[in-house]
Design an enzyme around this catalytic site. Sequence first.
Site, PDB file in Angstrom:
ATOM      1  N   ARG A  32     -28.308   1.905 -38.525  1.00  0.00           N
ATOM      2  CA  ARG A  32     -29.159   2.439 -37.440  1.00  0.00           C
ATOM      3  C   ARG A  32     -29.709   3.817 -37.815  1.00  0.00           C
ATOM      4  O   ARG A  32     -29.869   4.138 -38.974  1.00  0.00           O
ATOM      5  CB  ARG A  32     -28.392   2.508 -36.104  1.00  0.00           C
ATOM      6  CG  ARG A  32     -27.574   1.280 -35.745  1.00  0.00           C
ATOM      7  CD  ARG A  32     -28.365   0.008 -35.663  1.00  0.00           C
ATOM      8  NE  ARG A  32     -27.570  -1.070 -35.098  1.00  0.00           N
ATOM      9  CZ  ARG A  32     -27.790  -2.354 -35.317  1.00  0.00           C
ATOM     10  NH1 ARG A  32     -28.780  -2.754 -36.110  1.00  0.00           N
ATOM     11  NH2 ARG A  32     -27.045  -3.270 -34.745  1.00  0.00           N
TER      12      ARG A  32
ATOM     13  N   ASP B   1     -21.974  -6.970 -42.610  1.00  0.00           N
ATOM     14  CA  ASP B   1     -22.916  -7.133 -41.495  1.00  0.00           C
ATOM     15  C   ASP B   1     -22.407  -6.374 -40.274  1.00  0.00           C
ATOM     16  O   ASP B   1     -22.654  -6.772 -39.132  1.00  0.00           O
ATOM     17  CB  ASP B   1     -23.161  -8.610 -41.155  1.00  0.00           C
ATOM     18  CG  ASP B   1     -24.430  -8.803 -40.330  1.00  0.00           C
ATOM     19  OD1 ASP B   1     -25.235  -7.855 -40.250  1.00  0.00           O
ATOM     20  OD2 ASP B   1     -24.605  -9.889 -39.748  1.00  0.00           O
TER      21      ASP B   1
ATOM     22  N   HIS C   4     -23.709  -1.657 -31.827  1.00  0.00           N
ATOM     23  CA  HIS C   4     -24.524  -1.534 -30.606  1.00  0.00           C
ATOM     24  C   HIS C   4     -23.671  -0.736 -29.633  1.00  0.00           C
ATOM     25  O   HIS C   4     -22.447  -0.910 -29.596  1.00  0.00           O
ATOM     26  CB  HIS C   4     -24.815  -2.909 -29.995  1.00  0.00           C
ATOM     27  CG  HIS C   4     -25.718  -3.754 -30.821  1.00  0.00           C
ATOM     28  ND1 HIS C   4     -27.095  -3.656 -30.785  1.00  0.00           N
ATOM     29  CD2 HIS C   4     -25.447  -4.733 -31.726  1.00  0.00           C
ATOM     30  CE1 HIS C   4     -27.627  -4.541 -31.635  1.00  0.00           C
ATOM     31  NE2 HIS C   4     -26.648  -5.196 -32.216  1.00  0.00           N
TER      32      HIS C   4
ATOM     33  N   ASN D 152     -33.737  -3.137 -40.562  1.00  0.00           N
ATOM     34  CA  ASN D 152     -34.253  -3.551 -39.248  1.00  0.00           C
ATOM     35  C   ASN D 152     -34.136  -2.434 -38.216  1.00  0.00           C
ATOM     36  O   ASN D 152     -33.519  -2.576 -37.168  1.00  0.00           O
ATOM     37  CB  ASN D 152     -33.578  -4.844 -38.760  1.00  0.00           C
ATOM     38  CG  ASN D 152     -32.075  -4.729 -38.557  1.00  0.00           C
ATOM     39  OD1 ASN D 152     -31.420  -3.917 -39.208  1.00  0.00           O
ATOM     40  ND2 ASN D 152     -31.520  -5.514 -37.657  1.00  0.00           N
TER      41      ASN D 152
ATOM     42  N   HIS E  24     -25.535  -2.412 -41.377  1.00  0.00           N
ATOM     43  CA  HIS E  24     -26.513  -1.811 -40.458  1.00  0.00           C
ATOM     44  C   HIS E  24     -26.015  -0.417 -40.086  1.00  0.00           C
ATOM     45  O   HIS E  24     -24.925  -0.288 -39.510  1.00  0.00           O
ATOM     46  CB  HIS E  24     -26.655  -2.662 -39.188  1.00  0.00           C
ATOM     47  CG  HIS E  24     -27.182  -4.036 -39.473  1.00  0.00           C
ATOM     48  ND1 HIS E  24     -28.528  -4.342 -39.459  1.00  0.00           N
ATOM     49  CD2 HIS E  24     -26.554  -5.186 -39.818  1.00  0.00           C
ATOM     50  CE1 HIS E  24     -28.700  -5.618 -39.774  1.00  0.00           C
ATOM     51  NE2 HIS E  24     -27.498  -6.150 -39.998  1.00  0.00           N
TER      52      HIS E  24
ATOM     53  N   HIS F  53     -24.896 -13.229 -45.042  1.00  0.00           N
ATOM     54  CA  HIS F  53     -23.887 -13.579 -44.029  1.00  0.00           C
ATOM     55  C   HIS F  53     -23.775 -15.082 -43.752  1.00  0.00           C
ATOM     56  O   HIS F  53     -23.993 -15.549 -42.637  1.00  0.00           O
ATOM     57  CB  HIS F  53     -24.102 -12.813 -42.710  1.00  0.00           C
ATOM     58  CG  HIS F  53     -25.524 -12.791 -42.209  1.00  0.00           C
ATOM     59  ND1 HIS F  53     -26.289 -13.916 -42.070  1.00  0.00           N
ATOM     60  CD2 HIS F  53     -26.294 -11.755 -41.808  1.00  0.00           C
ATOM     61  CE1 HIS F  53     -27.470 -13.556 -41.615  1.00  0.00           C
ATOM     62  NE2 HIS F  53     -27.499 -12.257 -41.445  1.00  0.00           N
TER      63      HIS F  53
ATOM     64  N   HIS G 248     -32.127 -13.629 -44.123  1.00  0.00           N
ATOM     65  CA  HIS G 248     -31.409 -14.060 -42.919  1.00  0.00           C
ATOM     66  C   HIS G 248     -31.798 -15.524 -42.721  1.00  0.00           C
ATOM     67  O   HIS G 248     -32.871 -15.817 -42.207  1.00  0.00           O
ATOM     68  CB  HIS G 248     -31.806 -13.210 -41.702  1.00  0.00           C
ATOM     69  CG  HIS G 248     -31.031 -13.585 -40.466  1.00  0.00           C
ATOM     70  ND1 HIS G 248     -30.212 -12.706 -39.810  1.00  0.00           N
ATOM     71  CD2 HIS G 248     -30.940 -14.768 -39.790  1.00  0.00           C
ATOM     72  CE1 HIS G 248     -29.643 -13.325 -38.781  1.00  0.00           C
ATOM     73  NE2 HIS G 248     -30.079 -14.565 -38.734  1.00  0.00           N
TER      74      HIS G 248
ATOM     75  N   LYS H 225     -35.382  -7.463 -47.616  1.00  0.00           N
ATOM     76  CA  LYS H 225     -34.734  -8.344 -46.638  1.00  0.00           C
ATOM     77  C   LYS H 225     -35.778  -9.113 -45.850  1.00  0.00           C
ATOM     78  O   LYS H 225     -36.639  -8.524 -45.196  1.00  0.00           O
ATOM     79  CB  LYS H 225     -33.887  -7.499 -45.682  1.00  0.00           C
ATOM     80  CG  LYS H 225     -33.245  -8.282 -44.533  1.00  0.00           C
ATOM     81  CD  LYS H 225     -32.132  -9.190 -45.009  1.00  0.00           C
ATOM     82  CE  LYS H 225     -31.525 -10.014 -43.887  1.00  0.00           C
ATOM     83  NZ  LYS H 225     -30.704  -9.267 -42.956  1.00  0.00           N
TER      84      LYS H 225
ATOM     85  N   HIS I 285     -23.964  -5.585 -47.157  1.00  0.00           N
ATOM     86  CA  HIS I 285     -24.819  -5.912 -45.987  1.00  0.00           C
ATOM     87  C   HIS I 285     -24.342  -5.050 -44.817  1.00  0.00           C
ATOM     88  O   HIS I 285     -23.333  -5.356 -44.180  1.00  0.00           O
ATOM     89  CB  HIS I 285     -24.715  -7.398 -45.637  1.00  0.00           C
ATOM     90  CG  HIS I 285     -25.644  -7.813 -44.536  1.00  0.00           C
ATOM     91  ND1 HIS I 285     -26.437  -8.944 -44.611  1.00  0.00           N
ATOM     92  CD2 HIS I 285     -25.916  -7.259 -43.332  1.00  0.00           C
ATOM     93  CE1 HIS I 285     -27.140  -9.060 -43.504  1.00  0.00           C
ATOM     94  NE2 HIS I 285     -26.838  -8.049 -42.693  1.00  0.00           N
TER      95      HIS I 285
ATOM     96  N   ALA J 277     -26.437  -8.891 -30.211  1.00  0.00           N
ATOM     97  CA  ALA J 277     -25.666  -9.555 -31.276  1.00  0.00           C
ATOM     98  C   ALA J 277     -25.212  -8.552 -32.315  1.00  0.00           C
ATOM     99  O   ALA J 277     -26.004  -7.739 -32.786  1.00  0.00           O
ATOM    100  CB  ALA J 277     -26.522 -10.633 -31.931  1.00  0.00           C
TER     101      ALA J 277
HETATM  102  O1  DOR Z   1     -25.410 -10.071 -35.208  1.00  0.00           O
HETATM  103  C1  DOR Z   1     -26.324  -9.543 -35.821  1.00  0.00           C
HETATM  104  N1  DOR Z   1     -26.636  -8.251 -35.616  1.00  0.00           N
HETATM  105  N2  DOR Z   1     -27.014 -10.263 -36.709  1.00  0.00           N
HETATM  106  C2  DOR Z   1     -28.119  -9.780 -37.305  1.00  0.00           C
HETATM  107  O2  DOR Z   1     -28.721 -10.483 -38.068  1.00  0.00           O
HETATM  108  C3  DOR Z   1     -28.615  -8.426 -36.980  1.00  0.00           C
HETATM  109  C4  DOR Z   1     -27.545  -7.568 -36.479  1.00  0.00           C
HETATM  110  C5  DOR Z   1     -28.064  -6.306 -35.823  1.00  0.00           C
HETATM  111  O3  DOR Z   1     -28.917  -5.645 -36.425  1.00  0.00           O
HETATM  112  O4  DOR Z   1     -27.607  -5.977 -34.734  1.00  0.00           O
HETATM  113 ZN    ZN Z   2     -27.276  -8.066 -40.686  1.00  0.00          ZN
END
Ligand code: DOR
Ligand code: ZN
Length: 340
Positions: free
Chosen positions: A20, A244, A248, A44, A18, A172, A138, A99, A16, A260
Site C-alpha cells: 500500500r 500475498d 486492509h 495495485n 502488498h 498465489h 492473477h 503484474k 508477492h 479481500a
Molecule cells: O485477497 C486479495 N487481496 N487478493 C488480491 O489479488 C489482491 C489483494 C489486495 O490487494 O487486497
Molecule cells: Zn496479491
Amino acid sequence: MSIVNTFEINEPLDMHLHLRDGDMLKLVGPLTSNTFSGALIMPNLVPPVTTKEALLDYKQRIKEACSGDDFEPYVTLFFQTTYSYDFLKDVKDDIIGIKLYPAGITTNSQTGVSSMDVEVLRPTLEAMSKLGIPLCIHGETNGFVMDREKEFMPIYESIASAFPDLKIIMEHITTKDAIDLLDKYDNLYATVTLHHLLITLDDVAGGALQPHLFCKPIAKRPEDRTALLNTALKGHPKLMFGSDSAPHPKHKKECCGCAAGVFTSPIALQVLTELFDKYQSLDNLNAFVSLNAQKFYGLKPVKKTIKLVKKDFEVPSIYEYKDENVVPMYAGETIAWSIA
Ligand code: DOR
Ligand code: ZN
C-alpha cells in the site's frame, strides 16, 4: 526422529507482497523488512503504478518506510496493453516483472486487461519476452468463485505456448489444477501463499464467517490444499513463497462488503517454520522461501539470517500506526515458533 528447537532461514524473500502507501505503508513495511531481505511489491495502488516516475517514487517511499532495515523492494508495473517496446526497454532495469490483472478481478484492478485473448496481449508480451521481463499473473476468470482459477488454466496454457521465452508466474495458486500445470510448461512458475497452505473454504465460511481469512483467490478444497502443501514441502524448484499479505484496515474487513486480503507478514516465517517442521521438511524451507526465487529472478539479496526458536509467540490482536490499523492472521492466538 530428532526434535528441532531452532532453525535458520537465510535471505528470506517474499515474492508477492502488498505494501500500500502512506501511513499504511509505514505501518506494514517494517513488519516485512525486519525479517525479509527483499520482497516483490504489487503495483495495485490507487491509481496503479503504470509510469516510470510513479514506479521510482513508490520505490523511494517504500525505502523510506523500511529505512530501519536492510531490505530491497523489488517493484513491479501494472500491466497495460498500451506499453511500447521503448517504454519497457527504458524501465526494464527498474522492475522485477509486470503484474497482469484481469479487469475488476480483485482489489484495485478496475483498469486491468478487459480481454485475456493472446492476440490482444501480443504486442506487450512480445516486447516483454524480447526484453526478458517476467510476467506475473492473477489467474482468475469471473466465473463461479470456486472454479475461477481452474477456468484460467487454458489461458495460462495459451500464453505459455505462444511465448515460450516469456517467464510466467502463476501468482498465489490455490488449486491442484495449477500444481499439475506447473510441470507441463518449462516457462510456467508459481507462487503460493502461507494461508493457502493452511486453510480451506471451510475455515473461511464453514462456521462463523471469518473475514480475516477472506481473500482472492478464495481458499479451496482439502485436496487442493494437500497438493499445494506437498509441492511446497518438497521445495519444488518452480514454486516460490509469495505471502500475498494484503492489509486492509479493520473497519474494511469487519463489515458488510468485506475487502479481500489476509495479512500475514508478521507471522509468515514463524508459521512456515512450524509447518515445515511438522512435516519434517525443514531441509526444504530455504529453497521455498529464498533459493528458488533467487535462481528464477537472478537475485542477489542482502545477507540476512533469521533465527527461529520453538517458543510461543502471542500474535498481537491488531497493529496500529496513527489512523491506520490492520488485524493479522491468528490475531490474539499463540503460535509455536518465534523469531529469536
Ligand atoms: O485477497 C486479495 N487481496 N487478493 C488480491 O489479488 C489482491 C489483494 C489486495 O490487494 O487486497
Ligand atoms: Zn496479491
